[in-house]
Design a protein around this motif. Structure first.
Motif, mmCIF file in Angstrom:
data_model
loop_
_atom_site.group_PDB
_atom_site.id
_atom_site.type_symbol
_atom_site.label_atom_id
_atom_site.label_comp_id
_atom_site.label_asym_id
_atom_site.label_seq_id
_atom_site.Cartn_x
_atom_site.Cartn_y
_atom_site.Cartn_z
ATOM 1 N N LEU A 1 10.629 6.395 10.770
ATOM 2 C CA LEU A 1 10.703 6.417 9.308
ATOM 3 C C LEU A 1 10.478 5.027 8.730
ATOM 4 O O LEU A 1 9.635 4.839 7.832
ATOM 5 C CB LEU A 1 12.059 6.967 8.873
ATOM 6 N N PHE A 2 11.196 4.037 9.241
ATOM 7 C CA PHE A 2 11.084 2.696 8.682
ATOM 8 C C PHE A 2 9.766 2.032 9.074
ATOM 9 O O PHE A 2 9.264 1.182 8.324
ATOM 10 C CB PHE A 2 12.267 1.843 9.136
ATOM 11 N N THR A 3 9.195 2.413 10.199
ATOM 12 C CA THR A 3 7.876 1.888 10.549
ATOM 13 C C THR A 3 6.818 2.414 9.584
ATOM 14 O O THR A 3 5.937 1.664 9.145
ATOM 15 C CB THR A 3 7.510 2.283 11.994
ATOM 16 N N ILE A 4 6.918 3.692 9.232
ATOM 17 C CA ILE A 4 5.992 4.267 8.249
ATOM 18 C C ILE A 4 6.166 3.599 6.892
ATOM 19 O O ILE A 4 5.189 3.223 6.232
ATOM 20 C CB ILE A 4 6.214 5.791 8.131
ATOM 21 N N LEU A 5 7.428 3.443 6.472
ATOM 22 C CA LEU A 5 7.697 2.839 5.164
ATOM 23 C C LEU A 5 7.261 1.383 5.102
ATOM 24 O O LEU A 5 6.968 0.870 4.013
ATOM 25 C CB LEU A 5 9.192 2.942 4.844
ATOM 26 N N GLY A 6 7.206 0.716 6.255
ATOM 27 C CA GLY A 6 6.717 -0.655 6.266
ATOM 28 C C GLY A 6 5.211 -0.741 6.425
ATOM 29 O O GLY A 6 4.559 -1.589 5.808
ATOM 30 N N ALA A 7 4.634 0.159 7.238
ATOM 31 C CA ALA A 7 3.206 0.078 7.532
ATOM 32 C C ALA A 7 2.349 0.541 6.354
ATOM 33 O O ALA A 7 1.281 -0.036 6.102
ATOM 34 C CB ALA A 7 2.885 0.917 8.773
ATOM 35 N N TYR A 8 2.793 1.559 5.638
ATOM 36 C CA TYR A 8 1.947 2.093 4.563
ATOM 37 C C TYR A 8 1.737 1.081 3.433
ATOM 38 O O TYR A 8 0.587 0.855 3.020
ATOM 39 C CB TYR A 8 2.543 3.387 4.027
ATOM 40 N N PRO A 9 2.788 0.445 2.897
ATOM 41 C CA PRO A 9 2.516 -0.577 1.865
ATOM 42 C C PRO A 9 1.663 -1.733 2.387
ATOM 43 O O PRO A 9 0.797 -2.249 1.659
ATOM 44 C CB PRO A 9 3.928 -1.058 1.480
ATOM 45 N N LEU A 10 1.896 -2.143 3.630
ATOM 46 C CA LEU A 10 1.121 -3.257 4.175
ATOM 47 C C LEU A 10 -0.341 -2.890 4.402
ATOM 48 O O LEU A 10 -1.194 -3.774 4.514
ATOM 49 C CB LEU A 10 1.734 -3.734 5.486
ATOM 50 N N SER A 11 -0.643 -1.610 4.469
ATOM 51 C CA SER A 11 -2.030 -1.176 4.645
ATOM 52 C C SER A 11 -2.803 -1.174 3.332
ATOM 53 O O SER A 11 -4.030 -1.040 3.340
ATOM 54 C CB SER A 11 -2.077 0.233 5.259
ATOM 55 N N ARG A 12 -2.091 -1.320 2.203
ATOM 56 C CA ARG A 12 -2.766 -1.369 0.894
ATOM 57 C C ARG A 12 -3.303 -2.777 0.663
ATOM 58 O O ARG A 12 -2.547 -3.758 0.694
ATOM 59 C CB ARG A 12 -1.801 -1.010 -0.241
ATOM 60 N N ARG A 13 -4.584 -2.885 0.435
ATOM 61 C CA ARG A 13 -5.213 -4.197 0.279
ATOM 62 C C ARG A 13 -4.813 -4.883 -1.024
ATOM 63 O O ARG A 13 -4.980 -6.094 -1.175
ATOM 64 C CB ARG A 13 -6.732 -4.058 0.356
ATOM 65 N N ASN A 14 -4.314 -4.137 -1.999
ATOM 66 C CA ASN A 14 -3.910 -4.718 -3.269
ATOM 67 C C ASN A 14 -2.420 -5.046 -3.318
ATOM 68 O O ASN A 14 -1.875 -5.312 -4.380
ATOM 69 C CB ASN A 14 -4.266 -3.777 -4.424
ATOM 70 N N LEU A 15 -1.740 -5.017 -2.154
ATOM 71 C CA LEU A 15 -0.311 -5.318 -2.123
ATOM 72 C C LEU A 15 -0.085 -6.802 -2.416
ATOM 73 O O LEU A 15 -0.707 -7.668 -1.798
ATOM 74 C CB LEU A 15 0.274 -4.966 -0.749
ATOM 75 N N VAL A 16 0.806 -7.072 -3.362
ATOM 76 C CA VAL A 16 1.120 -8.454 -3.719
ATOM 77 C C VAL A 16 1.824 -9.125 -2.538
ATOM 78 O O VAL A 16 2.761 -8.563 -1.957
ATOM 79 C CB VAL A 16 2.012 -8.506 -4.979
ATOM 80 N N PHE A 17 1.367 -10.312 -2.176
ATOM 81 C CA PHE A 17 1.894 -11.073 -1.037
ATOM 82 C C PHE A 17 1.756 -10.309 0.283
ATOM 83 O O PHE A 17 2.524 -10.532 1.224
ATOM 84 C CB PHE A 17 3.362 -11.437 -1.248
ATOM 85 N N GLY A 18 0.789 -9.407 0.351
ATOM 86 C CA GLY A 18 0.600 -8.614 1.563
ATOM 87 C C GLY A 18 0.269 -9.482 2.773
ATOM 88 O O GLY A 18 0.796 -9.266 3.862
ATOM 89 N N ARG A 19 -0.596 -10.472 2.586
ATOM 90 C CA ARG A 19 -0.988 -11.327 3.707
ATOM 91 C C ARG A 19 0.204 -12.145 4.204
ATOM 92 O O ARG A 19 0.408 -12.308 5.414
ATOM 93 C CB ARG A 19 -2.123 -12.253 3.281
ATOM 94 N N ALA A 20 1.019 -12.625 3.275
ATOM 95 C CA ALA A 20 2.200 -13.406 3.659
ATOM 96 C C ALA A 20 3.185 -12.538 4.437
ATOM 97 O O ALA A 20 3.792 -12.991 5.419
ATOM 98 C CB ALA A 20 2.863 -14.001 2.422
ATOM 99 N N LEU A 21 3.336 -11.306 4.021
ATOM 100 C CA LEU A 21 4.245 -10.402 4.722
ATOM 101 C C LEU A 21 3.747 -10.105 6.136
ATOM 102 O O LEU A 21 4.545 -10.036 7.080
ATOM 103 C CB LEU A 21 4.406 -9.105 3.921
ATOM 104 N N ILE A 22 2.446 -9.933 6.285
ATOM 105 C CA ILE A 22 1.884 -9.696 7.614
ATOM 106 C C ILE A 22 2.112 -10.906 8.520
ATOM 107 O O ILE A 22 2.451 -10.771 9.707
ATOM 108 C CB ILE A 22 0.383 -9.369 7.515
ATOM 109 N N LEU A 23 1.945 -12.104 7.966
ATOM 110 C CA LEU A 23 2.195 -13.305 8.754
ATOM 111 C C LEU A 23 3.652 -13.391 9.188
ATOM 112 O O LEU A 23 3.959 -13.845 10.300
ATOM 113 C CB LEU A 23 1.801 -14.548 7.943
#
Length: 288
Positions: A87-109
């Protein structure tokens, strides 16, 4: 039509057969020892085929209440832990897969950073203790709730889903949550099953957290019980004594029987999702 097999294929088949035999031999040997008569086991005369077949070791194992308690606890940890981790992997992976996520690159790092560095054993233990998780089922679940590696695999899989399909859902009025539940997840069955298997196997074989965070024997998982019997040699009267007359079970046979009893559920579960295994791993690792 004649079947033609090249020399390269023949060598591959021979090597694969050799590797398969090498991996199966320990299980076959343990099975043979666990169902062989005590005199043959003590004389070290068992290799692949059992001699003097009896099931005293398995009767003794099933009579030991620690095995039942360990099974109960492990099944609870696996079901609850796998469900929450997925559940939490899905909830974390789906927002990070959106290219328009604010600070997405920083979160991936930050996620990648956590794969290479961690706080260490003592700080982790202090965190678990300060949150009063010692001697609770949550000590077996929360410390490894989400794997950064599995999170990245699932994120990459989500990114591989055609955007046109998701956009069609938005045109029909679906929200991001509705898009996830009705479009993304049904298309992600291979990766979901694969990561569920990884989580379940990791929790099933996890005895390290129990050794550190749990002191109550009623909360021990099955693997700790197996460790105590195999490595330490802790056996109870009901374990050593067979249910058949005054016979006793050889400790080596008992150890192998316990190992097989603890391994069998995973071996039985794996074939049902094997067809999704390679697809789930490979598709999720194509993109960077």
């Amino acid at each position: 039509m004649k079947l033609r097999i090249s020399l390269f294929d023949s060598i591959n088949y021979a090597l694969l057969a050799l590797f398969a035999c090498a991996m199966l031999f320990p299980f076959v040997h343990m099975l043979a020892v666990s169902i062989s008569a005590s005199e043959y086991v003590l004389a070290n005369r068992i290799s692949v085929l059992p001699r003097g077949i009896n099931f005293d070791a398995y009767v003794a194992v099933l009579r030991d209440e620690r095995i039942a308690i360990g099974y109960r606890n492990t099944i609870l940890y696996v079901v609850l832990g796998t469900s929450l981790s997925l559940l939490f992997t899905i909830l974390g992976a789906y927002p990070l897969s959106r290219r328009n996520l604010v600070f997405g690159r920083a979160l991936i790092l930050m996620v990648v950073f956590s794969m290479m560095f961690n706080g260490g054993l003592i700080p982790t233990y202090l965190v678990i203790r300060n949150y009063q998780l010692l001697d609770t089922i949550w000590a077996m679940i929360l410390p490894g709730l989400v794997s950064s590696w599995f999170l990245i695999i699932m994120r990459t899989f989500f990114q591989g889903i055609p955007k046109e399909i998701e956009e069609s859902g938005k045109i029909d009025g679906l929200s991001e949550l509705g898009n996830l539940l009705r479009i993304v997840l049904p298309l992600s069955v291979p990766v979901l099953l694969t990561i569920s298997l990884f989580y379940a196997v990791a929790i099933w074989g996890n005895f390290y957290n129990a050794l550190i965070y749990i002191r109550d024997a009623n909360l021990y998982p099955l693997q700790v019980v197996i460790r105590n019997i195999v490595l330490i040699g802790q056996v109870s009267d009901t374990t050593v004594s067979s249910a058949m007359g005054d016979k006793t079970v050889v400790l080596e046979s008992l150890k192998y029987a316990v190992i097989l009893v603890g391994t069998l559920p995973v071996l039985l579960f794996y074939p049902f999702i094997q067809k999704h295994f390679a697809q789930g791993v490979m598709v999720g690792s194509v993109k960077g």
